[in-house]
Scaffold this motif. Structure first.
Motif, short mmCIF file in Angstrom:
data_model
loop_
_atom_site.label_atom_id
_atom_site.label_comp_id
_atom_site.label_asym_id
_atom_site.label_seq_id
_atom_site.Cartn_x
_atom_site.Cartn_y
_atom_site.Cartn_z
N GLY A 156 54.72 -20.21 68.04
CA GLY A 156 53.46 -19.37 68.17
C GLY A 156 53.61 -18.97 69.58
O GLY A 156 54.37 -19.15 70.44
N ARG A 211 53.26 -22.69 62.21
CA ARG A 211 52.79 -21.71 62.88
C ARG A 211 51.47 -21.73 63.60
O ARG A 211 50.62 -22.01 62.96
CB ARG A 211 53.08 -20.27 62.46
CG ARG A 211 54.40 -20.01 62.16
CD ARG A 211 54.59 -18.59 61.70
NE ARG A 211 55.73 -18.37 61.04
CZ ARG A 211 56.98 -17.80 61.79
NH1 ARG A 211 56.96 -17.59 62.76
NH2 ARG A 211 58.16 -17.82 60.92
N PHE A 212 51.39 -21.70 64.96
CA PHE A 212 50.07 -21.70 65.71
C PHE A 212 49.51 -20.24 66.20
O PHE A 212 50.54 -19.66 66.54
CB PHE A 212 49.97 -22.81 66.60
CG PHE A 212 49.80 -24.20 66.24
CD1 PHE A 212 50.77 -24.79 65.68
CD2 PHE A 212 48.48 -24.66 66.72
CE1 PHE A 212 50.45 -26.16 65.33
CE2 PHE A 212 48.13 -25.64 66.17
CZ PHE A 212 49.05 -26.73 65.45
N PHE A 213 48.28 -20.02 65.99
CA PHE A 213 47.86 -18.90 66.84
C PHE A 213 46.42 -19.30 67.28
O PHE A 213 45.61 -19.69 66.66
CB PHE A 213 47.89 -17.63 65.88
CG PHE A 213 47.58 -16.25 66.66
CD1 PHE A 213 48.50 -15.88 67.12
CD2 PHE A 213 46.14 -15.82 66.55
CE1 PHE A 213 48.40 -14.44 67.97
CE2 PHE A 213 45.92 -14.72 67.24
CZ PHE A 213 46.85 -13.92 67.97
N ASP A 214 46.21 -19.04 68.63
CA ASP A 214 45.10 -19.43 69.19
C ASP A 214 44.46 -20.77 69.04
O ASP A 214 43.20 -20.90 68.60
CB ASP A 214 43.90 -18.15 68.91
CG ASP A 214 43.87 -17.12 69.58
OD1 ASP A 214 44.39 -17.23 70.90
OD2 ASP A 214 42.92 -16.11 69.23
N CYS A 249 49.16 -20.62 72.79
CA CYS A 249 48.48 -20.88 71.74
C CYS A 249 48.35 -22.29 71.45
O CYS A 249 47.65 -22.78 70.59
CB CYS A 249 49.22 -20.40 70.44
SG CYS A 249 50.54 -21.35 70.18
N GLN A 295 45.03 -22.58 66.70
CA GLN A 295 44.87 -23.07 65.20
C GLN A 295 46.16 -22.98 64.47
O GLN A 295 46.84 -22.04 64.72
CB GLN A 295 43.67 -22.34 64.49
CG GLN A 295 42.32 -22.81 65.09
CD GLN A 295 41.26 -21.93 64.17
OE1 GLN A 295 40.95 -20.87 64.44
NE2 GLN A 295 40.93 -22.82 63.42
N GLN A 296 46.22 -23.63 63.45
CA GLN A 296 47.54 -23.70 62.48
C GLN A 296 47.19 -22.31 61.66
O GLN A 296 46.30 -22.09 61.17
CB GLN A 296 47.57 -24.73 61.46
CG GLN A 296 48.20 -25.91 61.97
CD GLN A 296 47.48 -27.28 61.13
OE1 GLN A 296 46.24 -28.00 61.55
NE2 GLN A 296 48.27 -27.40 60.21
N VAL A 297 48.33 -21.40 61.53
CA VAL A 297 48.03 -20.07 60.84
C VAL A 297 48.80 -20.43 59.60
O VAL A 297 48.64 -19.83 58.57
CB VAL A 297 48.13 -18.99 61.53
CG1 VAL A 297 47.21 -18.81 62.34
CG2 VAL A 297 49.48 -18.88 62.22
N SER A 298 50.03 -21.19 59.66
CA SER A 298 50.86 -21.44 58.28
C SER A 298 51.58 -22.51 58.51
O SER A 298 51.68 -23.21 59.62
CB SER A 298 51.54 -20.35 57.96
OG SER A 298 52.84 -20.17 59.23
N ASP A 299 52.09 -23.21 57.40
CA ASP A 299 52.79 -24.50 57.39
C ASP A 299 53.55 -24.47 56.12
O ASP A 299 52.98 -24.53 55.04
CB ASP A 299 51.75 -25.54 57.54
CG ASP A 299 52.44 -27.24 57.42
OD1 ASP A 299 53.75 -27.26 57.26
OD2 ASP A 299 51.56 -28.00 57.55
#
Ligand code: ADP
Ligand code: ADP
Length: 233
Positions: free
Chosen positions: A38, A214-217, A42, A219-223
């Motif tokens: 990320g 993956r993290f963004f801001d 993030c 938060q998790q955005v994908s796993d």
């Protein structure tokens, strides 16, 4: 092995509030090799520090092997860290005026009940595992970046951790040395079954691990499981 439930982390600096992590739910089972990616800021280091029991969440629950640790005192947290966790950092954090061998032995000096000869034996075994048996008397300034990181990994290994938390372990290394470090981590995971959580900016490295989050801001955005990895079990 590590479970995070509804983790929120807010940093308060004077009048400024920064939400570093928001509503993070994550389970890291035994034996996995997980990458965290990320953009800068993030929340990756914050996440690793919370998983490593180095920092507390503002809200939410951290469980280690199914046991919530929110009521643990500092001393209990330190013991748990010592027993189960090994840390590897981007900038190695070696002590420059100690030899390779002394650097690796350092974590055991704080653990009562291990004799000097046993500590020496464990340090030599750890150095062998990272391929640095021929460098025990050297000092960090006499080593390449990749070798320094191998010393740092050996230092993490001497406590025989179940989990290694690595914050950009190849971030300061060129691609050849980065590959070497990555291969050591992959072997620790595959052969010894050590659980590894690694923050990285390198897509190639991340895709060598078993699972990419993956993290963004904050938060998790994908796993997702990566396609290429063969789990032992
Ligand atoms: P990353 O590792 O992904 O770069 P961090 O976890 O270091 O992200 O930081 C997440 C957010 O929290 C950023 O906005 C950062 O500025 C902020 N932050 C991190 N540590 C602190 C701190 N000790 N005090 C205040 N804000 C912090
Ligand atoms: P960088 O190289 O980007 O400065 P590191 O990967 O060295 O960051 O460190 C990541 C985080 O771990 C930082 O927040 C730092 O404060 C913390 N840290 C570094 N060394 C140690 C240590 N020996 N024990 C506990 N926490 C540490």
């Amino acid at each position: 092995m590590i479970t995070l439930k509804n983790i929120e982390k807010v940093y308060q600096t004077k009048s400024i509030e920064t939400v570093a992590l928001h509503n993070v739910n994550l389970e890291i089972p035994k034996g996995e090799f997980v990458s965290i990616m990320g953009p800068s800021g993030c929340g990756k280091s914050t996440l690793l520090n919370i998983m490593g029991l180095l920092d507390e969440p503002t809200n939410g629950l951290v469980e280690i092997d199914g046991t919530p640790i929110s009521n643990y005192r500092d001393k209990q947290l330190a013991r748990l860290r010592n027993q189960k966790l090994g840390f590897v950092f981007q900038s190695y954090h070696l002590i420059n005026d100690l030899s390779v061998l002394d650097n690796v032995e350092l974590p055991l000096l704080y653990r009562s009940g291990t004799s000097a000869s046993e500590t020496r034996r464990l340090a030599l075994t750890a150095l062998e595992k990272v391929g640095l048996s021929a460098r025990t008397k050297h000092f960090p300034s006499q080593l390449s970046g990749g070798q320094r990181q191998r010393v740092a990994i050996a230092r993490a290994l001497i406590g025989q951790p179940e989990i290694i938390l690595a914050d950009e372990p190849t971030g300061n290394l060129d691609s050849v040395m980065g590959e070497e470090i990555m291969n050591i981590l992959l072997n620790l995971n595959r052969i010894d079954g050590t659980t590894i959580v690694m923050v990285t900016h390198d897509e190639n490295m991340a895709h060598k691990t078993g699972r990419l989050i993956r993290f963004f801001d904050g938060q998790q955005v994908s796993d997702a499981k990566t396609a290429t990895y063969n789990f032992q079990q």
